[in-house]
Design a protein around this motif. Structure first.
Motif, short mmCIF file in Angstrom:
data_model
loop_
_atom_site.label_atom_id
_atom_site.label_comp_id
_atom_site.label_asym_id
_atom_site.label_seq_id
_atom_site.Cartn_x
_atom_site.Cartn_y
_atom_site.Cartn_z
N MET A 1 0.83 -1.20 0.00
CA MET A 1 0.00 0.00 0.00
C MET A 1 0.87 1.26 0.00
O MET A 1 0.65 2.19 -0.79
CB MET A 1 -0.92 0.00 1.21
CG MET A 1 -1.75 1.26 1.35
SD MET A 1 -2.54 1.38 2.97
CE MET A 1 -1.11 1.76 4.00
N THR B 1 2.70 1.56 -3.32
CA THR B 1 1.79 1.93 -4.41
C THR B 1 1.48 3.42 -4.39
O THR B 1 1.26 4.03 -5.45
CB THR B 1 0.49 1.12 -4.30
OG1 THR B 1 0.81 -0.27 -4.37
CG2 THR B 1 -0.47 1.46 -5.44
N SER B 2 1.46 4.02 -3.20
CA SER B 2 1.14 5.44 -3.12
C SER B 2 2.19 6.31 -3.80
O SER B 2 1.93 7.49 -4.09
CB SER B 2 0.98 5.86 -1.66
OG SER B 2 2.22 5.81 -0.98
N MET C 1 -4.55 4.72 -2.05
CA MET C 1 -3.41 4.25 -1.28
C MET C 1 -2.68 5.42 -0.62
O MET C 1 -2.24 5.33 0.53
CB MET C 1 -2.42 3.48 -2.18
CG MET C 1 -2.98 2.23 -2.81
SD MET C 1 -3.47 0.97 -1.62
CE MET C 1 -5.25 1.02 -1.80
#
Length: 286
Positions: free
Chosen positions: A42, A45-46, A255
């Motif tokens: 997560m 992915t951000s 995310m």
């Protein structure tokens, strides 16, 4: 006579026992990896570009902070963070004040029905929150608290777990010490503030942190009681924001928003982890 040496880890242990310990550590490491992978993915992915959203690489090919800039442009994340922070601080302060006072009374005062009252308070811990939502909503609606911050706050101004925790710690304070203070002329409020509270600081720190984390992450009740976008808390705002996104590549923005929502907790726990562990351990021993 030479003192015996302390043996740490696997040093000095038989090979079979060392192998067993190694297997246990390996299993634990695998479990930790499985638990942490979604969280790490997560966060990674951000920082990814939209075309890399479904890439499971933990280290993005190209780092970008545009996602964090974009979410503040597309939604009032700053306002949601402020709402969540204010509500969490107010609810935490209320819990600490009321639960500390209630724990002191239940631990150090003798009155009819004290044990029954404590038993009833503890029994509320066995009631699932989901079963209380309808009564809470009816109360909030009848009192005109729907879509208000007070409607969000009132179910959590006192915590049954906090009363239990503080009562356990207050019970460990010697009653002779408090009686001596009464003989010296101190009233109960001064005894609580100047004698009892300094002796139960680990419990207060633990209660403060756990209460803040619980209020910061609170989702179901704010989702039900709040209808105005400007009044949303951060968890509710993230869900609302995700429902408005049409492009699947915008999962990157979700995310990023979720990473922002957990950032204060990631900072808070390492700073106070010793107090949290000490408070929980001591409360369990008592």
């Amino acid at each position: 006579m030479r003192s015996p040496k302390l043996v740490y880890g696997t040093r000095g242990k038989p090979p079979a026992e060392r192998l067993g310990i190694a297997v246990i550590y390996l299993i634990l490491a695998i479990g930790v990896g499985i638990m942490l992978f979604p969280f790490l993915w997560m966060v990674a992915t951000s920082f990814k570009l939209p075309q890399d959203v479904y890439n499971l690489r933990l280290i993005p090919k190209t780092f970008t902070f545009d996602n964090y800039v974009s979410i503040f442009q597309k939604a009032p994340f700053g306002h949601w963070i402020k709402n969540t922070l204010i509500l969490s601080l107010i609810a935490t302060a209320s819990v600490v004040v009321f639960d500390t006072a209630a724990g002191y009374v239940l631990a150090k005062f003798s009155f009819a029905g004290k044990s029954l009252i404590f038993l009833l308070i503890i029994s509320t811990l066995m009631v699932p929150t989901e079963m209380l939502i309808i009564p809470w909503y009816l109360i909030a609606n009848d009192l005109g608290w729907s879509d208000t911050y007070w409607g969000v706050l009132f179910p959590g101004i006192i915590s049954a777990f906090g009363i239990f925790l503080m009562r356990q710690f207050m019970d460990s304070i010697p009653s002779d010490l408090l009686d001596a203070a009464r003989i010296d002329g101190l009233n109960e409020w001064r005894i609580l503030l100047h004698i009892a509270i300094p002796l139960v600081k680990p419990a207060i720190v633990t209660l403060t942190i756990l209460s803040f984390i619980g209020n910061w992450n609170q989702f179901i009740w704010p989702l039900i009681v709040l209808q105005t976008e400007a009044k949303f808390t951060l968890p509710v705002g993230i869900v609302y924001f995700s429902s408005e996104l049409k492009d699947t590549s915008n999962w990157i923005l979700i995310m990023a928003g979720t990473t922002i929502s957990i950032a204060p907790l990631i900072i808070l726990f390492p700073v106070f982890q010793k107090q949290i562990i000490r408070g929980i351990a001591l409360s369990g021993m008592k």
